[in-house]
Design a protein around this motif. Structure first.
Motif, PDB file in Angstrom:
ATOM      1  N   PHE A  71     145.038 -49.229   7.768  1.00 46.33           N
ATOM      2  CA  PHE A  71     146.412 -49.683   7.204  1.00 46.33           C
ATOM      3  C   PHE A  71     146.260 -50.163   5.773  1.00 46.33           C
ATOM      4  O   PHE A  71     147.199 -50.147   5.001  1.00 46.33           O
ATOM      5  N   GLU A  72     145.223 -50.750   5.190  1.00 49.60           N
ATOM      6  CA  GLU A  72     145.009 -51.333   4.149  1.00 49.60           C
ATOM      7  C   GLU A  72     143.675 -50.992   3.316  1.00 49.60           C
ATOM      8  O   GLU A  72     143.041 -51.533   3.162  1.00 49.60           O
ATOM      9  N   PRO A  73     143.779 -49.707   2.981  1.00 51.83           N
ATOM     10  CA  PRO A  73     142.343 -49.179   2.456  1.00 51.83           C
ATOM     11  C   PRO A  73     142.015 -49.720   1.276  1.00 51.83           C
ATOM     12  O   PRO A  73     140.853 -49.549   0.839  1.00 51.83           O
ATOM     13  N   GLU A  74     142.733 -50.102   0.354  1.00 50.34           N
ATOM     14  CA  GLU A  74     142.732 -50.643  -0.976  1.00 50.34           C
ATOM     15  C   GLU A  74     142.082 -52.096  -0.914  1.00 50.34           C
ATOM     16  O   GLU A  74     141.395 -52.458  -1.826  1.00 50.34           O
ATOM     17  N   LYS A  75     142.340 -52.781   0.278  1.00 52.12           N
ATOM     18  CA  LYS A  75     141.924 -54.279   0.109  1.00 52.12           C
ATOM     19  C   LYS A  75     140.505 -54.399   1.023  1.00 52.12           C
ATOM     20  O   LYS A  75     140.419 -53.730   2.367  1.00 52.12           O
ATOM     21  N   PRO A  76     139.768 -55.167   0.491  1.00 49.50           N
ATOM     22  CA  PRO A  76     138.211 -55.300   1.313  1.00 49.50           C
ATOM     23  C   PRO A  76     138.471 -55.982   2.480  1.00 49.50           C
ATOM     24  O   PRO A  76     139.276 -56.936   2.563  1.00 49.50           O
ATOM     25  N   CYS A  77     137.851 -55.495   3.600  1.00 51.65           N
ATOM     26  CA  CYS A  77     138.033 -56.381   4.688  1.00 51.65           C
ATOM     27  C   CYS A  77     137.076 -57.551   4.820  1.00 51.65           C
ATOM     28  O   CYS A  77     135.606 -57.058   4.488  1.00 51.65           O
ATOM     29  N   GLU A  78     137.519 -58.763   5.099  1.00 56.05           N
ATOM     30  CA  GLU A  78     136.171 -59.736   5.192  1.00 56.05           C
ATOM     31  C   GLU A  78     135.474 -59.860   6.355  1.00 56.05           C
ATOM     32  O   GLU A  78     134.551 -60.507   6.524  1.00 56.05           O
ATOM     33  N   PHE A  79     136.002 -58.912   7.439  1.00 53.59           N
ATOM     34  CA  PHE A  79     134.860 -58.810   8.710  1.00 53.59           C
ATOM     35  C   PHE A  79     134.136 -57.699   8.831  1.00 53.59           C
ATOM     36  O   PHE A  79     134.455 -56.710   8.572  1.00 53.59           O
ATOM     37  N   VAL A  80     132.819 -57.813   9.018  1.00 51.60           N
ATOM     38  CA  VAL A  80     131.903 -56.844   9.442  1.00 51.60           C
ATOM     39  C   VAL A  80     132.420 -56.215  10.813  1.00 51.60           C
ATOM     40  O   VAL A  80     133.076 -56.919  11.719  1.00 51.60           O
ATOM     41  N   HIS A  81     132.609 -54.954  10.743  1.00 52.66           N
ATOM     42  CA  HIS A  81     133.134 -54.220  12.140  1.00 52.66           C
ATOM     43  C   HIS A  81     132.242 -52.900  12.292  1.00 52.66           C
ATOM     44  O   HIS A  81     131.626 -52.254  11.249  1.00 52.66           O
ATOM     45  N   GLY A  82     132.114 -52.370  13.348  1.00 54.14           N
ATOM     46  CA  GLY A  82     131.407 -51.096  13.898  1.00 54.14           C
ATOM     47  C   GLY A  82     130.890 -50.883  15.148  1.00 54.14           C
ATOM     48  O   GLY A  82     130.690 -52.205  15.737  1.00 54.14           O
ATOM     49  N   PRO A  83     130.059 -50.093  15.621  1.00 57.78           N
ATOM     50  CA  PRO A  83     129.359 -50.042  16.919  1.00 57.78           C
ATOM     51  C   PRO A  83     128.150 -50.364  16.599  1.00 57.78           C
ATOM     52  O   PRO A  83     127.492 -50.277  15.782  1.00 57.78           O
ATOM     53  N   LEU A  84     127.474 -50.964  17.836  1.00 55.89           N
ATOM     54  CA  LEU A  84     126.200 -51.108  18.225  1.00 55.89           C
ATOM     55  C   LEU A  84     125.795 -50.748  19.424  1.00 55.89           C
ATOM     56  O   LEU A  84     126.545 -50.827  20.293  1.00 55.89           O
ATOM     57  N   THR A  85     124.699 -50.150  19.388  1.00 56.61           N
ATOM     58  CA  THR A  85     124.166 -49.592  20.566  1.00 56.61           C
ATOM     59  C   THR A  85     122.735 -50.203  20.818  1.00 56.61           C
ATOM     60  O   THR A  85     121.782 -50.218  20.096  1.00 56.61           O
ATOM     61  N   TYR A  86     122.598 -50.630  22.262  1.00 54.72           N
ATOM     62  CA  TYR A  86     121.092 -50.882  22.283  1.00 54.72           C
ATOM     63  C   TYR A  86     120.550 -50.143  23.944  1.00 54.72           C
ATOM     64  O   TYR A  86     121.037 -50.040  24.902  1.00 54.72           O
ATOM     65  N   ASP A  87     119.622 -49.427  23.617  1.00 52.07           N
ATOM     66  CA  ASP A  87     118.809 -48.542  24.342  1.00 52.07           C
ATOM     67  C   ASP A  87     117.767 -48.801  24.682  1.00 52.07           C
ATOM     68  O   ASP A  87     116.827 -48.321  23.791  1.00 52.07           O
ATOM     69  N   PRO A  88     117.169 -49.508  25.665  1.00 54.57           N
ATOM     70  CA  PRO A  88     115.829 -49.902  25.749  1.00 54.57           C
ATOM     71  C   PRO A  88     114.826 -48.958  25.983  1.00 54.57           C
ATOM     72  O   PRO A  88     113.666 -48.947  25.595  1.00 54.57           O
ATOM     73  N   MET A  89     115.235 -47.779  26.072  1.00 58.29           N
ATOM     74  CA  MET A  89     114.132 -46.593  26.312  1.00 58.29           C
ATOM     75  C   MET A  89     113.953 -45.579  25.038  1.00 58.29           C
ATOM     76  O   MET A  89     113.425 -44.508  25.125  1.00 58.29           O
ATOM     77  N   LYS A  90     114.736 -45.882  23.973  1.00 54.98           N
ATOM     78  CA  LYS A  90     114.752 -45.329  22.687  1.00 54.98           C
ATOM     79  C   LYS A  90     113.734 -45.836  21.853  1.00 54.98           C
ATOM     80  O   LYS A  90     113.441 -47.130  22.003  1.00 54.98           O
ATOM     81  N   ASN A  91     112.844 -45.156  20.993  1.00 53.41           N
ATOM     82  CA  ASN A  91     111.858 -45.627  20.125  1.00 53.41           C
ATOM     83  C   ASN A  91     112.507 -46.126  18.751  1.00 53.41           C
ATOM     84  O   ASN A  91     113.851 -45.564  18.597  1.00 53.41           O
ATOM     85  N   GLU A  92     111.902 -46.886  18.012  1.00 51.45           N
ATOM     86  CA  GLU A  92     112.634 -47.174  16.778  1.00 51.45           C
ATOM     87  C   GLU A  92     112.569 -45.879  15.691  1.00 51.45           C
ATOM     88  O   GLU A  92     113.754 -46.160  15.016  1.00 51.45           O
ATOM     89  N   SER A  93     112.020 -45.016  15.928  1.00 52.35           N
ATOM     90  CA  SER A  93     112.472 -43.796  15.116  1.00 52.35           C
ATOM     91  C   SER A  93     113.330 -42.961  15.678  1.00 52.35           C
ATOM     92  O   SER A  93     113.904 -42.101  14.808  1.00 52.35           O
ATOM     93  N   ASP A  94     113.787 -43.016  16.799  1.00 54.11           N
ATOM     94  CA  ASP A  94     114.913 -42.343  17.364  1.00 54.11           C
ATOM     95  C   ASP A  94     116.220 -42.637  16.529  1.00 54.11           C
ATOM     96  O   ASP A  94     116.623 -43.854  16.283  1.00 54.11           O
ATOM     97  N   GLN A  95     116.925 -41.480  16.564  1.00 55.67           N
ATOM     98  CA  GLN A  95     118.347 -41.861  15.983  1.00 55.67           C
ATOM     99  C   GLN A  95     119.297 -42.847  16.755  1.00 55.67           C
ATOM    100  O   GLN A  95     119.335 -42.626  18.007  1.00 55.67           O
ATOM    101  N   PRO A  96     120.162 -43.643  16.123  1.00 61.06           N
ATOM    102  CA  PRO A  96     120.885 -44.607  16.938  1.00 61.06           C
ATOM    103  C   PRO A  96     122.051 -43.668  17.850  1.00 61.06           C
ATOM    104  O   PRO A  96     122.303 -42.516  17.428  1.00 61.06           O
ATOM    105  N   GLY A  97     122.287 -44.117  19.017  1.00 57.17           N
ATOM    106  CA  GLY A  97     123.379 -43.737  19.754  1.00 57.17           C
ATOM    107  C   GLY A  97     124.720 -43.304  19.168  1.00 57.17           C
ATOM    108  O   GLY A  97     124.967 -43.749  18.194  1.00 57.17           O
ATOM    109  N   ARG A  98     125.398 -42.358  19.873  1.00 59.66           N
ATOM    110  CA  ARG A  98     126.499 -41.891  19.210  1.00 59.66           C
ATOM    111  C   ARG A  98     127.808 -42.736  19.601  1.00 59.66           C
ATOM    112  O   ARG A  98     128.688 -42.970  19.091  1.00 59.66           O
TER     113      ARG A  98
END
Length: 173
Positions: free
Chosen positions: A96-123
């Motif tokens: 709703f406010e695309p011109e104003k910078p948001c002060e909060f970091v946001h986004g998805p995080l995934t932890y998959d213990p069976m993935k290697n570090e070289s694997d792409q992150p989960g969707r």
């Protein structure tokens, strides 16, 4: 271990409802995560899926204002993947406010213990789908739209497929 075990563990960890830190978390119930997984695998009735998601979203759209929304995925009763969305309200703010910078970091995080570090992150597809549905139900409530169950459950699927948290079909979410 199955989904009920992990649900029990999470409920035990969050047993003190009054603790201020725990009030900033929402854990998606295991029955909802199972419902989404079974639907995506085409092994669950569309009507049951639609009714379950509709009830959940209608009762929980306000959870988008929490700091963390956590979804734990149980793959074949032996492999656990944890998805979290950090500060979902910040994604709505940027919408709703695309011109104003948001002060909060946001986004998805995934932890998959069976993935290697070289694997792409989960969707994070299930979590993105659910957050988009919650966002649409939040919009319905804010604008006073009576959100009775949709005539076609495909409409509900389309609500979750694209929204402020991403597109379910994007490969690089």
């Amino acid at each position: 271990l199955n989904s009920e075990h992990i649900h029990f563990c999470i409920q035990w960890m969050f047993r003190d409802d009054d603790h201020p830190v725990l009030q900033q978390f929402h854990v998606v119930p295991s029955d909802i995560t199972c419902c989404i997984r079974l639907f995506l695998e085409n092994s669950w009735d569309v009507g049951q899926f639609g009714k379950a998601i509709h009830r959940y979203c209608k009762a929980n759209y306000h959870q988008l204002h929490k700091r963390f929304i956590v979804l734990v995925e149980n793959v074949h009763n032996y492999h656990w993947i944890a998805h979290a969305y950090i500060n979902p309200f910040a994604a709505l703010y940027e919408l709703f406010e695309p011109e104003k910078p948001c002060e909060f970091v946001h986004g998805p995080l995934t932890y998959d213990p069976m993935k290697n570090e070289s694997d792409q992150p989960g969707r994070d597809g299930q979590l993105i789908f659910l957050l988009n549905c919650l966002s649409h139900y939040r919009d319905f409530a804010i604008h006073g739209i009576d959100n009775d169950p949709p005539e076609s459950w495909m409409n509900l699927w389309l609500l979750g497929a694209r929204g402020p948290f991403g597109c379910y079909f994007d490969g690089d979410m």
